[in-house]
Design a protein around this motif. Sequence first.
Motif, PDB file in Angstrom:
ATOM      1  N   LEU A 101       0.818  -1.202   0.000  1.00  0.00           N
ATOM      2  CA  LEU A 101       0.000   0.000   0.000  1.00  0.00           C
ATOM      3  C   LEU A 101       0.855   1.255   0.000  1.00  0.00           C
ATOM      4  CD1 LEU A 101      -2.323  -2.000   0.606  1.00  0.00           C
ATOM      5  CD2 LEU A 101      -3.206  -0.311   2.232  1.00  0.00           C
ATOM      6  N   VAL A 105       1.026   4.387  -2.603  1.00  0.00           N
ATOM      7  CA  VAL A 105       0.812   5.768  -2.180  1.00  0.00           C
ATOM      8  C   VAL A 105       1.937   6.667  -2.694  1.00  0.00           C
ATOM      9  CG1 VAL A 105       0.814   7.291  -0.158  1.00  0.00           C
ATOM     10  CG2 VAL A 105      -0.627   5.281  -0.181  1.00  0.00           C
ATOM     11  N   THR A 306      -6.264  -5.001   3.995  1.00  0.00           N
ATOM     12  CA  THR A 306      -5.082  -4.381   3.396  1.00  0.00           C
ATOM     13  C   THR A 306      -4.796  -4.967   2.022  1.00  0.00           C
ATOM     14  OG1 THR A 306      -4.165  -4.144   5.625  1.00  0.00           O
ATOM     15  CG2 THR A 306      -2.659  -3.808   3.792  1.00  0.00           C
ATOM     16  N   GLY A 310      -4.865  -3.080  -1.518  1.00  0.00           N
ATOM     17  CA  GLY A 310      -3.721  -3.055  -2.416  1.00  0.00           C
ATOM     18  C   GLY A 310      -4.100  -3.440  -3.837  1.00  0.00           C
ATOM     19  N   MET A 313      -5.914  -0.484  -5.381  1.00  0.00           N
ATOM     20  CA  MET A 313      -4.980   0.591  -5.723  1.00  0.00           C
ATOM     21  C   MET A 313      -4.169   0.244  -6.973  1.00  0.00           C
ATOM     22  SD  MET A 313      -3.770   1.613  -1.852  1.00  0.00           S
ATOM     23  CE  MET A 313      -2.682   2.961  -2.331  1.00  0.00           C
ATOM     24  N   TYR A 344      -5.997   4.190   0.639  1.00  0.00           N
ATOM     25  CA  TYR A 344      -4.960   3.934   1.644  1.00  0.00           C
ATOM     26  C   TYR A 344      -5.426   4.365   3.042  1.00  0.00           C
ATOM     27  CZ  TYR A 344      -0.569   4.361   4.205  1.00  0.00           C
ATOM     28  OH  TYR A 344       0.417   4.259   5.149  1.00  0.00           O
ATOM     29  N   SER A 348      -6.256   1.828   6.215  1.00  0.00           N
ATOM     30  CA  SER A 348      -5.452   1.978   7.435  1.00  0.00           C
ATOM     31  C   SER A 348      -6.354   2.183   8.651  1.00  0.00           C
ATOM     32  CB  SER A 348      -4.483   3.152   7.291  1.00  0.00           C
ATOM     33  OG  SER A 348      -3.571   2.948   6.237  1.00  0.00           O
TER      34      SER A 348
END
Length: 356
Positions: A101, A105, A306, A310, A313, A344, A348
Amino acid sequence: MPKGDFVAFDAVAKVSLGYDAGMVVAWLQFFACMAVIAVAGPQLTRSGHAIARLSGMSQGWVGLIMLATATSLPELYTGISSVALANAPNIAMGDALGSCLFNLVMVVVLDALSRDEAVWRRVDQGHILTAGFGVILIGFVGALLLVVREGFDFRIGHVSLYSPLLLLLYVIAMRAAFHYEQRPKALAQETYEAVEGETLGRAVQQYVLAALVVAAAGAWLPFAGLALADAMGWKTSFVGTLLVAAATSIPELVVTVMALRLGSADMAIGNLLGSNLFAILVIGIDDIAYGQGSIFAAASPAHAVTAFAGSIMAGILIVALLYRPGNRFFGVISWIGLALLAVYLLSSYTIYLHGH
């Protein structure tokens, strides 16, 4: 002041002073490692850039293999020590997936730094291949974290049968990327100019030395981070995903920004996407090193959040590489960057609320 109260106050003061001293030492270690990486990271990038020129390799291939491997060594060392020494599978899993991740970012950072032209318009679309494999590998790990709890925990000894499959998928991804780079169209996209006094042997030596320095400093970073997190009382899954992952991803950040400043956007993107693939490889290695059983069964299922974040993303990045948008909000960040940042932050926060 009564004697009893004075003794109690003195004890509290000593504890407080000891606590503050420990915090100061941890922060000093953390910043010292960052300083070493800040010096060695740019040299690693310059050496990789030189190897690309002198060997005829493409910048994307150098970023995908050489830089990604070197800057991902902290994740490897941290993962193995977490499962083999500290018996902390959540730290290992969170570090690997959180690094994925964090690497994506960093694309937001590249987007903001690339003022003249959007970064997705400056890179080869062959990165779609690597990003696609990232979607597959990261999503696969997310699914494993859920299905192993439903009776699909197949193992040979303590090693999950899924780990060799992860290793195989990584090899397939690297082989596919290599064959893509051998295509005449891909090779014809880049030209290199000779630099006086520069040799391939010297470039390789500088690369190896810088890689060792980055790996050593990066491997020590998580220990200072864990000391700080312990004082805060945070959950290990959250610590691994956010704090440790950010710490071990500092080499990627330094190298990626330096590569972009050298005009090697392909090397920067290749490093980030290659690091993601290597992070999934690390999970397979961590499972082999974890002697207590399958790491997929031992780690919190919250890590699946998570993993799926990912994959989302990486999918957003694929859209950017295909669509190549150029519009920016306030002249700084595109809607692609905002979407990556939103996923992200949401993932989180979810890990913070529901992690173990």
